[in-house]
Scaffold this motif. Sequence first.
Motif, PDB file in Angstrom:
ATOM      1  N   SER A  45       0.868  -1.083  -0.184  1.00 35.98           N
ATOM      2  CA  SER A  45       0.040  -0.209  -0.429  1.00 35.98           C
ATOM      3  C   SER A  45       1.227   1.120  -0.267  1.00 35.98           C
ATOM      4  N   ARG A  66      -0.057   8.114  -1.125  1.00 31.85           N
ATOM      5  CA  ARG A  66      -0.954   8.443  -2.189  1.00 31.85           C
ATOM      6  C   ARG A  66      -2.456   8.180  -2.188  1.00 31.85           C
ATOM      7  N   LEU A  67      -2.291   7.456  -1.101  1.00 22.98           N
ATOM      8  CA  LEU A  67      -4.258   7.321  -0.308  1.00 22.98           C
ATOM      9  C   LEU A  67      -4.829   8.012  -0.181  1.00 22.98           C
ATOM     10  N   LYS A  71      -5.597  10.439  -2.674  1.00 18.20           N
ATOM     11  CA  LYS A  71      -6.829  10.880  -3.749  1.00 18.20           C
ATOM     12  C   LYS A  71      -8.198  10.511  -2.830  1.00 18.20           C
ATOM     13  N   ALA A 114     -11.268   8.457  -3.963  1.00 24.91           N
ATOM     14  CA  ALA A 114     -11.757   7.086  -3.691  1.00 24.91           C
ATOM     15  C   ALA A 114     -12.831   7.371  -2.589  1.00 24.91           C
ATOM     16  N   SER A 157      -6.277   3.577 -11.469  1.00 25.14           N
ATOM     17  CA  SER A 157      -5.916   4.157 -10.679  1.00 25.14           C
ATOM     18  C   SER A 157      -7.029   4.348  -9.182  1.00 25.14           C
ATOM     19  N   ASP A 207      -6.834   2.962  -5.603  1.00 22.31           N
ATOM     20  CA  ASP A 207      -7.489   3.081  -4.101  1.00 22.31           C
ATOM     21  C   ASP A 207      -8.281   2.065  -3.693  1.00 22.31           C
TER      22      ASP A 207
END
Length: 415
Positions: free
Chosen positions: A85, A89-90, A93, A97, A157, A161
């Motif tokens: 993971s 980045r999560l 986003k 998401a 992507s 996510d």
Amino acid sequence: MVEASATPDSVMVMLVGGATLLAILVRHVFARLRLPALVGYILIGLGLRLGHDVIPILDPAVRGAFDLLAALGLVALLFRVGLGSNPQRLLSKLPGASVIWLFSVIVSGLAGYYAARWAGFDLVPSLVAGVALTATSIGVALPPWQAAGALGSEQGSLVLDVAELDDISGVVLMALLLGIIPTLTAGSGIAWTGVLTTSAGLVMSLAAFTAGCYAFARWLEPPLTRALLQHERAPARMMIVVAMGSLIAALAGMLGFSLAIGALFAGLMFSKAPRRIHRDRAYIVLYDFLSPFFFIGIGLKLEPAALTGALGAGGLLLVAAVLGKVIGTALPAWLVAPRGSVLVIATSMVPRAEISMVIIDQAGRYGTDVVPPTLYGGMTMVALATCAVTPGIVERLLAVERADPGGPDQPASGR
């Protein structure tokens, strides 16, 4: 005396060695068939269980060995999920998401709960089913996107996510559920005040554990990995990381959480480590050896007599698993993704594998009142069916999308 005492050890080593060879064979055969290997691993365990009914070979010592390997496989699976993971980045986003993720979790969880109730299960087993069906499977959902060269697209992507958020939230929900199960099953009635108090305590403990993991990842992990790169060579540096991850997983278990959440958080803590550590061959070999035993353990725990009775429950749960994710993902995806990609994004969320079966397996430790054999068998059927069928459907949908100028190979326009 020597010969008699050596017999159980010999059987144990023979079965573990044989299961390992079968797992390697399954990995190759199922790769050619374009099927997830975990389907074959579960069948290996079921085969051993059926073989035991003919020739009693699974004595307590042998079962203990498989249980230990299954526990280590659980840690390896969740550690790799966390390691793969990318929290930063999560977070970046999350605004896009999170809408899909939250709606998907709520809809699929409610669908699983009410399907289980309709199948005749009591409150607690139905809660277990609902939580288990909130998660998806990154390992099954993403290979068709990778094979199509579409994982780097905006839609690909987005699938990554949402799948990662599904898995993380599934493990967190599992930790909360496991914490309140003793309260829910105590006495003749449910003391909701006690449930709320226990839940609040668990949330505070989880927050404290999360803060400790964040502090480790923020201030201790970078100098540690630099020191490993400077002073240790492969495979020693990755083995040290794995050992520390195992200790963190064990600490989580001692604090009242499960090994699963500790292993996931340990992987997240080391997710920023350089790729030279992530891709160390020693860890890949260790993972390839241990991870199949978790699914083999799932097959070993299946009651053959309960499988027939699980067909009805499994069918209802399968319908809930498919509709819960397709509807729960498609509706919000309609708002943030190109309309031509909504179906393939929603279908990619359908597979249930690692996290769902981890939830069922961990809850099953509380006994058959919490996870009856028919629920265990039904959820295993859901995992086998969704993992076997979904990748082929996603592959076909992606092939249609590639022929569309607005497909996943093109940048998403958004709305």
